[in-house]
Scaffold this motif. Structure first.
Motif, PDB file in Angstrom:
ATOM      1  N   ASP A 952      33.279  14.328   6.853  1.00 39.72           N
ATOM      2  CA  ASP A 952      33.143  15.774   7.045  1.00 39.72           C
ATOM      3  C   ASP A 952      33.363  16.167   8.494  1.00 39.72           C
ATOM      4  O   ASP A 952      33.772  17.276   8.793  1.00 39.72           O
ATOM      5  N   THR A1452      31.172  22.870  -8.857  1.00 41.22           N
ATOM      6  CA  THR A1452      31.395  23.318  -7.475  1.00 41.22           C
ATOM      7  C   THR A1452      31.335  22.112  -6.545  1.00 41.22           C
ATOM      8  O   THR A1452      32.206  21.942  -5.689  1.00 41.22           O
ATOM      9  N   THR A1453      30.316  21.265  -6.728  1.00 42.10           N
ATOM     10  CA  THR A1453      30.226  20.076  -5.858  1.00 42.10           C
ATOM     11  C   THR A1453      31.367  19.119  -6.153  1.00 42.10           C
ATOM     12  O   THR A1453      31.900  18.498  -5.236  1.00 42.10           O
ATOM     13  N   LYS A1456      34.349  20.158  -4.306  1.00 39.71           N
ATOM     14  CA  LYS A1456      34.248  19.770  -2.900  1.00 39.71           C
ATOM     15  C   LYS A1456      34.717  18.326  -2.731  1.00 39.71           C
ATOM     16  O   LYS A1456      35.503  18.005  -1.838  1.00 39.71           O
ATOM     17  N   PRO A1647      36.040  23.171   2.025  1.00 37.14           N
ATOM     18  CA  PRO A1647      34.628  22.809   2.232  1.00 37.14           C
ATOM     19  C   PRO A1647      34.276  22.326   3.632  1.00 37.14           C
ATOM     20  O   PRO A1647      33.128  22.338   4.009  1.00 37.14           O
ATOM     21  N   LYS A1648      35.257  21.818   4.394  1.00 40.06           N
ATOM     22  CA  LYS A1648      34.839  21.351   5.719  1.00 40.06           C
ATOM     23  C   LYS A1648      35.783  21.892   6.777  1.00 40.06           C
ATOM     24  O   LYS A1648      36.900  22.322   6.474  1.00 40.06           O
TER      25      LYS A1648
END
Length: 1739
Positions: A952, A1452-1453, A1456, A1647-1648
């Motif tokens: 990340d 959703t996760t 990601k 996401p990141k």
């Protein structure tokens, strides 16, 4: 009917109005939710009242728009007889059809699958069946919880034999209502009874609202009742008199022109009576009154009758008589019913079933005799009052008659009995005491009663309790006792304790009298599920032993209490003898004279499909068959639990024998009904076994059977018999535990008619024939799709082994349904080498605790809040802080290992201040935790620079180069240190600290192995040693790890698991149940009890396997809390404060649970919700936290009690439940006990009962760590080959010897399937291994093995795989599937098929969610692969581009996770495309990257990437031309570049465009995005050698706008020569950029954080060829790039195009043409350019 709603009118179609009773009840039934009890005579239309309540229920689930939410409710209608259940199913089914509500029957005859039950809204069932269903609460837990309406028909059955069942049902339902606060409405329907108030109290009916009592006056047709008593005592005279009286009564009615029904009580009596009546009529010459009128349709009817096969029926019809009983064919029965209703028959002689099952009224009804044979009691009994009332209810036809007439003809002594009964003076009493023990056992097995106190409360819900208080004398309670104890508390307690003792004696429960706790046992649960009486279990305990034969089993079964009442009658003797001779294959113990002998004979006759004549035997036979099947199943489970292999197999066979009605000696093909008996007999004569038949051709079979065409059918049948093949591999884990991996491959053809549509169930067990013992057993289902696709099923389990080793074990798999379907696999121990014994643990020395001042540095000391180190830290202090040896520290969780790591770090800070420390933690969450801690303690207080390096967070090179402490994950560090030669900071590392090093044995272990091996390798090559410190939990084989880490005598500290700072007490409980979800649900009550017992007020952590389980567990715990005095006892905070906090929480379930002091914690929660829960728990504001297993690693929240609820999780990749690694369970347990507060911790582990022994062993003695490098060796070898560390096979062998895998290979060879450990074997093994891995890599185009078959050479693709950290399979996929011109949607499927995505979890039932999601998305996916991870990835990416609504937070996760990897995989794709020179594909891949980062489709307008701008807002930008006065800027804006130009850096212009539709804050966000977009200006020039000049020169490239006809606009270059294109980029919109000096791209949907960057692609469009590609980072203000390329060999003009592609934004790409005029080659220029080539290539 107008007063009902539109639904009501649909259902009551054709009815004008309700009758009186229905109208009185209407308001309460149709418009309220009250419980009801309605007492009314038969025929008063109670069914319609039930229908009104059903409609009321349906109306509550009616959505606006007329949609019924069918999955929210179930209605259960309990009818006392199967016949009635069938009639009701019919009635409700027809009526509710227009609403689309399905009604199904669920009785002993009509089984439903789980799926069918779920799809049904209304179930019609019998009391026993519904009791069984709710007893298994768990299996159908969801089922009994969505029941919203329970209708009990004929409640007055309470005082019959079957009353207790109703009582336990109602008690269970009402307790459920009270404990779960759910609403279940109860509607009781009954005949008129005197003590209706008692029944109302029992059903919790409000007597003022819901109780309706109608007496006989409300009969729709009044009834005249006549009682006739026959006085003689002489049997024969009696029969004669009855016939006389009966004839007189019949004649009287027929003369008056009425039809009559005569009820008799046996099937054969119908014929006798009818014939007798005909004879009397003929003798008296009165037959003419009975003969049918020759009406118009009479002739036709007569023809119908003549077609029937029933001889007696044909004879009687012309005389006007008919018969009707259940033994007749269905068609004949319907024929009689229709003839009677048409009036052709004057007299119908029938059995009582007609009254219950068929609604066929007559004017007059006669009951002839009241003695009836009852198979259940095996004796003649009096006709029950219910039957009498039901039969009388058939008198009087509402449409035609003014009144009806009922007559009973009985013996004189019974007359008064029936008089009192029918005139209603006796109150109905409860029969519950008879079966108290069985019902108590059921509740204990269900988990709803766990101690005496709960049992006493449970009794207060029964009808027994209501009646005991009203009429204590009848229940043996004397007057005094009832006055002293009006609530009968003590009496109930005595009853409970007495039953508890009985059950404890039979081993059905464990009853601890001191504490009053009940614990259910396997035996008790089996008894409850199979509905087996307590006495039967006693019999089993006495007679059941492991050596019995089939005959013994049958004799035990026939002695069961269920069959006690079957008596042997004189008249049956000879028939039984005959059956014994003809059908019994096994000796029948007890013979013909005894009751149990009779049962045995009947059961064997049933199996042998024998013929039975006498009526009483027929009914006995069906009773025996029904019960025996159940009892044998129960015995099978008991034998399996007792682990008796022989007995288990015999019983399973017997179960199937009874189900199929075939002896196991019969040919297995007899299980197919489509084969004729002739064929089957020939098969048996010719001894053609299934195996022989499988090998024969269909024609040969046909010839053998003298029936040519049958061959094909036989062949098909043979291949449909389920068969499987098993392959087992064994791995010793320790000297006493063996892991078995079983691969089960189906080998038969699926046919839905034969096998159903779900799967074939099998039982599997491991048996040791010598010791007659089963070591492991389980149940598994071969799914239909597995059989069709032939895919194998993997089953992994552990079994114990003992020394000396036995010769072999057998693994036996037996089909649960099919005779002759089993498979055996032998586990051989001949070549098994057991692993070495493990060296002892380090003893904890009794040292004086060391003060913190020993560090000798004030700054370091100030970091600790305590004054002295703990014993473990004291013992290792010197080695860590004062020496440089490698250290391995194995100590239990919570013993302060982090501080040990800090000591080692401080040493580096003291001695080698310029070096770096690398700390590797296995999870991102752990890295985060360490960073948050060390940023404060080490960076702020010690002034050292701390850097996080994970997937990340990737800091830039400068930050890494400056860092003193790098905290990272294994994968990331592996990726970084792969190219250690040219990364100076990797060489500056002085110490590598690896946390949780015991994870070597798990999936991600190989990465750790590679890192350490590489570190050792680097130190040996750079002569600068790197210290390695490994931290782990207590290990079994620490010595091996130490050897591998290069640790000698000093530096190995491996303490035993018991050396915890806080001692731990562990409880392990096993839970039965084949299915995962029900098993989890059965653990909820024990979890609640564990909290009550071990930690009523201290914090509790509950670990579950999935997010769904966190929710289900929390809701169940709340239900248990609701029954407590203080339901919020786990909330330790002011209600008002928690309300405010709950207000800020997003997740709706969490809002609910927090109010009860229960938190949930999982990856699907929003970051802020998670933080809230963590804070509340850490500060003890909430007492219970339910978390998924990841929390055990990620966050350090200790608790006083840890409950591990279930040790399996659903593995999407293999689509089954697999066990947690043992390390995870230890980690979870390690969270128990808080060093600051507790003097001991508690852990409760709830496991599947078959795994209990395994956990018992390994939770106390540490688990050895094995290597799992083998699976991924190829990828790591590829990395080393690409890095140049390995250049031949010999190097690869040497490399392997550095690994931990090599150490374990020596110690536990059998685990890695190495035969023996001689030198040659090992060499052969390793060289095969290397050979295989390198061949794989060669097959994936990653390396090349040279001619000498020794040396290896890395290829471009191998370098790509290594650089981007991809698996070689992925690169192979790219090489094989990427082509020159691929459209985006094909690229997307290549991307999602990458091996990296195979790990994406597809959880239970997510295939349905995927198929629903696929309906909303534009691109098609393969509809058969919804359970594949790759398909799910594809769908998630599509949803990401299209902003589709995801079905649940898990997705959703998951999205990601998918996006995390997508960029790096795409960049590898781009490199592959560039390497092949494919221009179109390369450009498309760049576009795909932009789509992924921005989360939009390429064909969408790029304006949609602006925050808050959706499809409907685009018109704002398109229709700008309407407004005048805007000068030249009124073209519609289609994309971002036009918008940037139009606004020209001016926010007011932009806000003016969007002000009508967007909020000011939204406008500000959109503008912030827009104003930071990069606008680049491009200039190009060409550098190289030209013939006329003596040196290298740079010439500008003419602007593209120039006239192409002029020579000056073309740049002359020489053919076939290297030139360098210099591209200079300048960022124009710097003004806005000043505020943000960072290089991150704006990507709200990614996401990141991502750096903004560019791809430069140079290509030739005509030939679609890519010449060069360059990747470029963030352009701050000015950047120059040079791209080298060769000019074409052909002379003439050519155009190259330069593409500037963003890697973060859609719509900002630019392209420029470069016009070249190629002149003939010049030797001089070529030579010069080659000489200077070395300088250029560095550019």
């Amino acid at each position: 009917m107008g007063s009902t709603s539109s639904i009501g009118q649909l259902v009551f179609k054709g009815m004008k109005r309700l009758n009186r009773i229905q109208s009185i009840v209407f308001e309460t039934a149709y418009n309220t939710n009250e419980n009801l009890l309605i007492c009314a005579p038969t025929g008063a239309g109670k069914t319609n009242i039930a229908m009104l309540t059903v409609l009321h229920e349906i109306r509550q689930h009616l959505q606006p728009g007329g949609v019924i939410k069918k999955d929210e409710f179930k209605i259960v209608y309990v009818a006392p007889m199967k016949a009635l259940a069938a009639e009701m199913t019919n009635y409700f089914g027809k009526r509710l059809e227009p609403l689309g509500i399905t009604v199904k029957e669920l009785t002993g005859d009509m089984q439903l699958t789980k799926g069918e039950i779920l799809r049904t809204q209304m179930l019609v069932t019998t009391p026993e069946k519904w009791d069984v269903v709710t007893r298994k609460s768990v299996g159908d837990v969801a089922l009994s919880q969505i029941v919203r309406l329970l209708i009990l028909d004929e409640v007055h059955l309470l005082h019959e034999d079957r009353g207790p069942v109703l009582e336990s049902l109602v008690a269970r339902t009402i307790r459920q209502v009270e404990s779960t606060q759910s609403m279940i409405r109860i509607l009781g329907l009954s005949a008129t009874l005197p003590n209706y108030l008692d029944v109302a109290t029992f059903l919790h009916v409000n007597p003022y609202i819901g109780l309706f009592f109608f007496d006989g006056r409300f009969r729709p047709v009044p009834l005249g009742q006549t009682f006739v008593g026959i006085k003689t005592n002489n049997k024969i005279q009696q029969i004669h008199d009855m016939e006389e009286v009966c004839y007189d009564k019949v004649l009287e009615q027929v003369k008056a022109g009425h039809q009559v029904m005569v009820f008799v009580h046996a099937r054969n009596a119908t014929v006798r009576t009818a014939m007798g009546l005909i004879e009397m009529a003929k003798n008296r010459g009165e037959i003419c009154f009975f003969q049918p009128d020759q009406g118009s349709d009479y002739g036709q009817c007569e023809k119908q009758i003549q077609r029937s096969r029933n001889k007696q029926m044909k004879e009687m019809f012309p005389e006007g008589f008919g018969i009707h009983h259940a033994g007749m064919l269905r068609s004949d029965r319907s024929l009689m019913e229709s003839m009677f209703s048409r009036g052709h028959l004057k007299v119908l002689v029938c059995t009582a079933t007609l009254a219950w099952g068929v609604n066929l009224p007559a004017h007059a009804v006669i009951i002839k005799g009241t003695q009836i044979y009852d198979a259940k009691r095996g004796a003649v009994v009096d006709l029950g009052i219910l039957d009498v009332m039901q039969i009388f209810g058939r008198a009087g036809r509402p449409q035609f008659d003014k009144y009806g007439e009922g007559t009973i003809i009985t013996t004189h002594d019974k007359l008064s009995h029936y008089l009192t009964l029918l005139t209603q003076q006796n109150a109905i009493e409860s029969r519950f005491l008879d079966s108290l023990a069985d019902n108590l056992n059921a509740e204990i097995a269900l988990g709803t009663v766990t101690n005496v106190e709960e049992a006493v409360k449970w009794l207060s819900y029964t009808y027994l309790y209501v009646r005991m208080r009203a009429n204590p004398l009848a229940y043996g309670i004397n007057h005094k006792a009832s006055q002293m104890d009006p609530a009968l508390e003590l009496y109930r307690k005595d009853l409970v304790v007495e039953s508890g003792r009985k059950l404890d004696k039979a081993r059905m429960i464990r009853f601890d009298e001191r504490t009053g706790y009940f614990a259910s046992t396997d035996l008790g649960r089996t008894a409850s599920h199979f509905y087996i009486k307590y006495n039967t279990i006693e019999t089993f305990n006495e007679h059941f032993n492991p050596q019995g034969t089939e005959a013994d089993i049958l004799s035990i079964v026939s002695k069961a209490e269920e069959f006690e009442q079957l008596k042997v009658r004189e008249e049956e003797m000879e028939e039984l003898e005959q059956m014994l001779c003809s059908y019994c294959q096994l000796p029948a113990a007890g013979g013909v004279e005894n009751g149990y002998g009779k049962v045995n004979i009947l059961l064997q006759t049933y199996i042998g499909r024998g013929e039975v004549d006498s009526f009483s035997l027929i009914s006995d036979l069906s009773y025996v068959a029904q019960n025996a099947a159940r009892i044998v199943r129960a015995l099978f489970e008991i034998a399996l639990r007792k682990r008796w292999p022989l007995m288990t197999r015999r019983l399973l066979t017997l179960c199937k024998v009874i189900d199929k009605r075939l002896w196991d000696s019969a040919h297995p093909l007899r299980q197919f009904p489509n084969l004729s008996p002739v064929v089957l007999n020939r098969l048996e004569e010719k001894k053609l076994t299934v195996d022989k038949l499988k090998e024969m051709r269909k024609d040969d079979i046909g010839h053998m059977l003298h029936h040519v065409n049958i061959g094909l059918t036989v062949k098909q049948c043979v291949h449909q018999i389920p068969s499987i093949s098993m392959e087992a591999t064994i791995q010793p884990i320790t000297r006493t535990v063996l892991r078995v991996r079983l691969i089960v491959t189906p080998d038969f053809r699926w046919n839905d008619q034969v096998h159903g549509s779900v799967g074939e169930p099998w039982w599997l067990w491991v048996e040791d024939a010598m010791n007659d013992h089963i070591y492991h057993s389980e149940y598994f289902l071969l799914q239909k799709k597995q059989v069709v696709s032939g895919e194998p099923q993997h089953i992994v389990f552990t079994i114990p082994i003992f020394e000396p080793l036995p010769s072999q074990y057998y693994i036996r798999a037996v089909s649960d349904r099919w005779l002759g379907a089993e498979a055996v696999c032998i586990i051989n121990f001949q070549d098994l080498i057991l692993p070495e014994r493990h060296p002892p643990h380090t003893e904890l020395l009794d040292l004086q605790p060391l003060p913190v001042t020993a560090l000798g540095n004030r700054e370091y000391e100030s970091l600790y809040k305590f004054t002295h180190f703990n014993p473990i830290q004291t013992q290792i202090f010197h080695t860590l802080y004062h020496t440089d040896t490698n250290v391995l520290l194995g100590a239990p969780t919570g013993s302060g290992k982090t501080i040990a790591a800090e000591m080692a770090m401080f040493r580096v800070f003291n001695k080698y201040p310029s070096s770096k420390v690398v700390y590797i933690a296995p999870l991102k969450a752990l890295v985060r935790e360490r960073i948050e801690d060390w940023k404060v303690r080490i960076e702020e207080k010690l002034g050292k620079s701390v850097v996080e390096l994970t997937g990340d967070v990737t800091p830039d090179m400068r930050a890494i180069a400056k860092a003193d402490l790098i905290v990272t994950t294994p994968e990331k560090w592996d990726g970084v240190s792969r190219s250690w030669q040219n990364r100076s900071y990797v060489q500056k590392v002085a110490i590598l600290i690896i946390d949780e090093i015991h994870l070597l044995g798990e999936d991600r272990g190989p990465v750790l192995e590679v890192i350490v091996s590489r570190t050792n390798f680097i130190s040996s090559h750079t002569s600068k040693s790197v210290r390695v410190v490994g931290l782990s939990t207590a290990l079994a084989n620490a010595r091996d790890l130490a050897d591998w880490l290069g640790i000698g005598q000093v530096g190995l500290f491996n303490f035993r698991p018991s050396v915890r700072p806080v001692p731990l007490e562990v409880h392990i409980h096993g839970f039965p149940g084949q299915h995962y979800c029900p098993r989890m649900a059965s653990m909820n009550k024990p979890t609640f009890q564990a909290i009550r017992a071990h930690s009523p007020a201290k914090p509790v952590l509950i670990f579950v396997s999935s997010r769904r389980q966190t929710r289900l567990t929390a809701l169940d715990l709340i239900a248990y809390l609701a029954t407590e005095d203080n339901p919020k006892q786990w909330l330790h905070q002011d209600e008002r404060e928690i309300e405010d906090i709950i207000g800020t929480v997003r997740d709706s379930n969490l809002k609910l649970t927090l109010a009860f002091g229960i938190g949930m914690h999982h990856a699907g929660l929003h970051e802020r919700d998670r933080k809230t829960v963590e804070e509340l728990f850490v500060n003890c504001k909430i007492q219970v936290l339910i978390a998924t297993s990841t929390l055990a690693w990620g966050v350090n929240f200790p608790a006083h009690l840890v409950v591990v609820k279930g040790t399996e999780y659903y593995d999407g990749k293999s689509r089954r439940y697999v066990d947690y690694p043992i390390t995870d369970v230890l980690q979870m347990m390690g969270r128990a006990g808080r060093p600051q507060f507790d003097d001991q911790g508690k852990a409760v582990i709830l496991v599947h009962d078959i795994k209990k022994d395994f956990y018992k062993k390994f939770l106390y003695e540490p688990f050895p760590v094995e290597s799992s490098l083998l699976g991924v060796l190829s990828d790591h070898l590829n990395a080393e080959i690409a890095a140049g560390t390995i250049s031949s096979k010999q190097d690869a062998m040497d490399y392997i010897t550095w690994t931990y895998f090599f150490r374990r290979l020596m110690m536990n060879p059998s685990y890695y399937s190495l035969e023996d450990i001689s030198h040659e074997s090992i060499n052969r093994y390793l060289s095969n291994l290397v050979e295989r891995s390198l061949r794989d890599l060669e097959g994936s185009y990653c390396i090349e093995i040279k001619e000498d078959d020794q040396s290896t050479e890395p290829l471009t693709y191998g370098r790509i795989a290594s650089y981007y950290y991809l698996k070689h399979q992925t690169i192979r996929t790219f090489k094989e599937r990427l082509r020159a011109e691929l459209p985006i949607h094909e690229l997307l499927s290549v991307l999602t098929d990458a091996e990296e995505y195979a790990e994406l979890p597809v959880r239970h039932n997510e295939d349905q969610l995927n198929s629903q999601l696929a309906q909303q998305l534009p691109l098609q996916v393969n509809p058969h692969s919804y359970d594949s991870a790759h398909t799910k990835t594809h769908l998630l990416l599509q949803a990401h581009f299209g902003h589709a609504q995801l079905p649940c937070s898990d997705y959703t996760t998951d999205t990601k996770t998918v996006l995390d990897n997508a960029i790096r995989i795409c960049q590898a794709m781009l490199d592959v495309a560039a390497n092949e020179g494919w221009l179109v594909t390369a450009i498309s891949i760049c576009n795909l990257v932009q789509m992924i980062v921005q989360g939009r489709w390429l064909h969408d307008s790029s304006l949609l990437t602006l925050p808050h701008v959706e499809q409907q807002h685009l018109s704002l930008f398109r229709n700008r031309g309407n407004r005048k006065g805007q000068g030249g800027l009124n073209e519609p804006i289609e994309g971002l570049p036009e918008l940037i130009a139009a606004c020209n850096g001016n926010e007011s212009v932009f806000s003016a465009m969007v002000a009508r539709q967007l909020h000011p804050s939204q406008t500000a966000q959109a503008w912030s995005f827009l104003s930071h977009l990069p606008v680049l200006e491009v200039e190009m020039s060409m550098k190289g050698w030209w013939e006329e000049s003596q040196e290298q020169t740079e010439r500008p490239i003419p602007a593209a706008g120039a006239n192409l006809r002029k020579g000056s606009s073309w740049l002359d270059v020489h053919a076939d020569q290297e030139y360098v294109l210099q591209v200079s980029l300048r960022r124009l919109n710097l003004g806005q950029q000043r505020r943000r000096q960072d290089s991150k791209a704006q990507a709200p949907r990614f996401p990141k954080a991502k750096d903004e960057g560019w791809f430069l692609v140079l290509g030739e469009v005509d030939r679609r060829e890519l010449l060069a590609v360059k990747r470029l980072g963030y352009v701050r203000n000015h950047t120059a790039v040079s791209m080298a390329f060769y000019t074409p060999e052909r002379t003439g003009k050519c155009i190259y195009t330069l593409y500037l592609m963003s890697d973060s934004y859609l719509g900002l790409d630019q392209q420029y043409d470069v016009h070249l005029n190629v002149t003939p080659a010049s030797i001089a220029a070529q030579v010069n350019s080659e000489v200077s080539h070395s300088d250029l290539s560095l550019g």
